[in-house]
Design a protein around this motif. Sequence first.
Motif, PDB file in Angstrom:
ATOM      1  N   LEU A 161       0.841  -1.190   0.000  1.00  0.00           N
ATOM      2  CA  LEU A 161       0.000   0.000   0.000  1.00  0.00           C
ATOM      3  C   LEU A 161       0.881   1.246   0.000  1.00  0.00           C
ATOM      4  O   LEU A 161       1.951   1.264   0.589  1.00  0.00           O
ATOM      5  CB  LEU A 161      -0.910  -0.006   1.233  1.00  0.00           C
ATOM      6  CG  LEU A 161      -2.041  -1.040   1.231  1.00  0.00           C
ATOM      7  CD1 LEU A 161      -2.778  -1.001   2.556  1.00  0.00           C
ATOM      8  CD2 LEU A 161      -3.001  -0.799   0.075  1.00  0.00           C
ATOM      9  N   PRO A 162       0.419   2.294  -0.707  1.00  0.00           N
ATOM     10  CA  PRO A 162      -0.883   2.475  -1.345  1.00  0.00           C
ATOM     11  C   PRO A 162      -0.871   2.179  -2.842  1.00  0.00           C
ATOM     12  O   PRO A 162      -1.671   2.749  -3.586  1.00  0.00           O
ATOM     13  CB  PRO A 162      -1.142   3.970  -1.106  1.00  0.00           C
ATOM     14  CG  PRO A 162       0.232   4.575  -1.267  1.00  0.00           C
ATOM     15  CD  PRO A 162       1.190   3.557  -0.689  1.00  0.00           C
ATOM     16  N   PHE A 163      -0.002   1.290  -3.291  1.00  0.00           N
ATOM     17  CA  PHE A 163       0.189   1.099  -4.717  1.00  0.00           C
ATOM     18  C   PHE A 163      -0.703  -0.003  -5.279  1.00  0.00           C
ATOM     19  O   PHE A 163      -1.020  -0.978  -4.595  1.00  0.00           O
ATOM     20  CB  PHE A 163       1.658   0.792  -5.011  1.00  0.00           C
ATOM     21  CG  PHE A 163       2.578   1.864  -4.510  1.00  0.00           C
ATOM     22  CD1 PHE A 163       2.490   3.156  -5.007  1.00  0.00           C
ATOM     23  CD2 PHE A 163       3.504   1.599  -3.516  1.00  0.00           C
ATOM     24  CE1 PHE A 163       3.317   4.155  -4.537  1.00  0.00           C
ATOM     25  CE2 PHE A 163       4.341   2.586  -3.035  1.00  0.00           C
ATOM     26  CZ  PHE A 163       4.246   3.873  -3.543  1.00  0.00           C
ATOM     27  N   SER A 164      -1.087   0.180  -6.535  1.00  0.00           N
ATOM     28  CA  SER A 164      -1.867  -0.802  -7.276  1.00  0.00           C
ATOM     29  C   SER A 164      -1.235  -0.992  -8.647  1.00  0.00           C
ATOM     30  O   SER A 164      -0.529  -0.115  -9.152  1.00  0.00           O
ATOM     31  CB  SER A 164      -3.317  -0.330  -7.444  1.00  0.00           C
ATOM     32  OG  SER A 164      -3.962  -0.211  -6.188  1.00  0.00           O
ATOM     33  N   HIS A 165      -1.499  -2.134  -9.255  1.00  0.00           N
ATOM     34  CA  HIS A 165      -0.966  -2.375 -10.592  1.00  0.00           C
ATOM     35  C   HIS A 165      -1.613  -1.463 -11.626  1.00  0.00           C
ATOM     36  O   HIS A 165      -0.980  -1.117 -12.631  1.00  0.00           O
ATOM     37  CB  HIS A 165      -1.167  -3.840 -10.975  1.00  0.00           C
ATOM     38  CG  HIS A 165      -0.196  -4.767 -10.314  1.00  0.00           C
ATOM     39  ND1 HIS A 165       1.130  -4.809 -10.664  1.00  0.00           N
ATOM     40  CD2 HIS A 165      -0.348  -5.673  -9.323  1.00  0.00           C
ATOM     41  CE1 HIS A 165       1.757  -5.710  -9.928  1.00  0.00           C
ATOM     42  NE2 HIS A 165       0.888  -6.249  -9.108  1.00  0.00           N
ATOM     43  N   GLY A 166      -2.863  -1.095 -11.416  1.00  0.00           N
ATOM     44  CA  GLY A 166      -3.537  -0.205 -12.344  1.00  0.00           C
ATOM     45  C   GLY A 166      -4.510   0.695 -11.614  1.00  0.00           C
ATOM     46  O   GLY A 166      -5.106   0.294 -10.609  1.00  0.00           O
ATOM     47  N   VAL A 167      -4.670   1.916 -12.119  1.00  0.00           N
ATOM     48  CA  VAL A 167      -5.574   2.900 -11.513  1.00  0.00           C
ATOM     49  C   VAL A 167      -6.362   3.578 -12.624  1.00  0.00           C
ATOM     50  O   VAL A 167      -5.774   4.055 -13.612  1.00  0.00           O
ATOM     51  CB  VAL A 167      -4.793   3.973 -10.728  1.00  0.00           C
ATOM     52  CG1 VAL A 167      -5.757   4.995 -10.131  1.00  0.00           C
ATOM     53  CG2 VAL A 167      -3.935   3.348  -9.652  1.00  0.00           C
ATOM     54  N   ARG A 168      -7.675   3.604 -12.474  1.00  0.00           N
ATOM     55  CA  ARG A 168      -8.521   4.357 -13.405  1.00  0.00           C
ATOM     56  C   ARG A 168      -9.153   5.516 -12.654  1.00  0.00           C
ATOM     57  O   ARG A 168      -9.771   5.323 -11.603  1.00  0.00           O
ATOM     58  CB  ARG A 168      -9.600   3.460 -14.012  1.00  0.00           C
ATOM     59  CG  ARG A 168     -10.492   4.194 -15.013  1.00  0.00           C
ATOM     60  CD  ARG A 168     -11.342   3.256 -15.841  1.00  0.00           C
ATOM     61  NE  ARG A 168     -12.077   3.994 -16.876  1.00  0.00           N
ATOM     62  CZ  ARG A 168     -12.659   3.461 -17.924  1.00  0.00           C
ATOM     63  NH1 ARG A 168     -12.599   2.140 -18.106  1.00  0.00           N
ATOM     64  NH2 ARG A 168     -13.293   4.205 -18.809  1.00  0.00           N
ATOM     65  N   CYS A 169      -8.972   6.710 -13.191  1.00  0.00           N
ATOM     66  CA  CYS A 169      -9.517   7.914 -12.568  1.00  0.00           C
ATOM     67  C   CYS A 169      -9.978   8.836 -13.682  1.00  0.00           C
ATOM     68  O   CYS A 169      -9.197   9.189 -14.578  1.00  0.00           O
ATOM     69  CB  CYS A 169      -8.455   8.591 -11.705  1.00  0.00           C
ATOM     70  SG  CYS A 169      -9.055   9.979 -10.718  1.00  0.00           S
ATOM     71  N   ILE A 173      -6.267   5.925 -17.400  1.00  0.00           N
ATOM     72  CA  ILE A 173      -5.762   4.743 -16.705  1.00  0.00           C
ATOM     73  C   ILE A 173      -4.242   4.809 -16.702  1.00  0.00           C
ATOM     74  O   ILE A 173      -3.622   5.082 -17.745  1.00  0.00           O
ATOM     75  CB  ILE A 173      -6.212   3.435 -17.386  1.00  0.00           C
ATOM     76  CG1 ILE A 173      -7.736   3.282 -17.325  1.00  0.00           C
ATOM     77  CG2 ILE A 173      -5.539   2.231 -16.738  1.00  0.00           C
ATOM     78  CD1 ILE A 173      -8.253   2.111 -18.139  1.00  0.00           C
ATOM     79  N   TRP A 174      -3.650   4.550 -15.533  1.00  0.00           N
ATOM     80  CA  TRP A 174      -2.198   4.424 -15.430  1.00  0.00           C
ATOM     81  C   TRP A 174      -1.872   3.045 -14.893  1.00  0.00           C
ATOM     82  O   TRP A 174      -2.549   2.539 -14.002  1.00  0.00           O
ATOM     83  CB  TRP A 174      -1.616   5.479 -14.485  1.00  0.00           C
ATOM     84  CG  TRP A 174      -1.698   6.865 -15.011  1.00  0.00           C
ATOM     85  CD1 TRP A 174      -0.780   7.517 -15.775  1.00  0.00           C
ATOM     86  CD2 TRP A 174      -2.782   7.806 -14.823  1.00  0.00           C
ATOM     87  NE1 TRP A 174      -1.211   8.788 -16.074  1.00  0.00           N
ATOM     88  CE2 TRP A 174      -2.431   8.989 -15.499  1.00  0.00           C
ATOM     89  CE3 TRP A 174      -3.996   7.749 -14.140  1.00  0.00           C
ATOM     90  CZ2 TRP A 174      -3.259  10.110 -15.509  1.00  0.00           C
ATOM     91  CZ3 TRP A 174      -4.824   8.851 -14.152  1.00  0.00           C
ATOM     92  CH2 TRP A 174      -4.461  10.022 -14.840  1.00  0.00           C
ATOM     93  N   THR A 175      -0.830   2.434 -15.413  1.00  0.00           N
ATOM     94  CA  THR A 175      -0.383   1.151 -14.884  1.00  0.00           C
ATOM     95  C   THR A 175       0.965   1.330 -14.198  1.00  0.00           C
ATOM     96  O   THR A 175       1.782   2.185 -14.590  1.00  0.00           O
ATOM     97  CB  THR A 175      -0.246   0.078 -15.979  1.00  0.00           C
ATOM     98  OG1 THR A 175       0.895   0.379 -16.796  1.00  0.00           O
ATOM     99  CG2 THR A 175      -1.500   0.000 -16.828  1.00  0.00           C
TER     100      THR A 175
END
Length: 418
Positions: A161-169, A173-175
């Motif tokens: 945390l707080p990281f994820s493989h992918g984020v959509r906002c 989307i960022w990977t």
Amino acid sequence: MPERSYAWPEGHWDWYQHLAFKHGVRAGEMIFVGGQVDKTPAGDPLRPYDLASQTEVVIRHIDTVLKEFGASLRHAVKLIAFYANDGSVDEAAFLARIGHHVLNHTGASIGGGLAITLVPLPCLALPGMMVEIEAIAMLGREGERLERITANPPELPPLPLPFSHGVRCGGHIWTSAQPSPSRQTRIQSPGDLIAQTDAAMTHTKQILEALGADLDDTVNLRTWYRGDGTRETWALAARQRAAYLTAPGPAVSALPTPNLPEGHMTRIDAWAMPGANGNRAARTYADLRDAWQWPLDLPQVAGLQCGDMVFVGQQVALDANGQPIAPGDLMEQTRQVMTSTRDVLAAFGLTLDDMVKQNSFYQGEADPETIVSNQRYRSSFYTEPAGASTGVPLPSFPLEALMVSVETVAMARHGHTA
């Protein structure tokens, strides 16, 4: 029309000479923070060779810049951390340390929702400088934290945390870079550039699909690979990436990174802009005559526009036949890449002053004279206030005799949207 505002916090660190670039820029819901380092207001490095202490300071600097826009690290969606590693740094521990400092500023309740890429290098711009981190954040029109969806496919190793493989906002989307450092799993196919490129593209595809997109929604693709500055090594990875892309593809940047951990051969991250309701977002492409070319036919473009965003892939000093221009001359090659960047932006009715984020990679070591010369010359192409900038030295580039690579993100103003 995305309104522009710029940030230079009072008492914040500075460069050795005055530049047009600012520490941060906001345009609409997007905020870009240039590479943050641990320096004095006079430009001198602090806490030399102390990666742990510099990392804590740099994360605090990012938060300080974001607060100038009424935002904070809670609003960050993507970090890229360039850091010096001679092989002695435990990457997984370094990643966890960054996450710890982010959570100290945001509170543990933030959970996931932040993508990250780690780029280990032989050195950074100045002696004793160990880490430089840039950021992208999104802030609602009324100052709210925009809703985000995260993706962590079960077949991929978990991130701290707080990281994820992918984020959509919003519409983006960022990977996180694939493969990602992990204590839990060993790298696949150690030492095999082709197999690891295949795995990285497959992982990126899985992340995008988990967020309702695919590789054809990608607008910007970055690759870091263990390279030796030769065409042969660059071509191996370029052909393998190309097998996953449909022409016309995204804007692409690919740079040799010889200090990846042992057995690691590449890292790839993506920025995608899918359309609403599963539709493909409309985009236009730069149509340039007599432009420079890579010595391979690849499904990537010099530049593309999607919505307000314009992405210019890495610009290097090659001619229309894929041959280097001014071999070994950093300043002349810098002029060439800035001129070609200007030409790509002009294809969309934009100028260099529409830049919101630029990355300059130049051949050099930890040497003040080289970074000062490169910064001053690039800055001269802009009208102050200019967007955010990051400058990082590399030991080599994709092809022999190249000295510099510049990649740019711009945002269209009123009357230029696609």
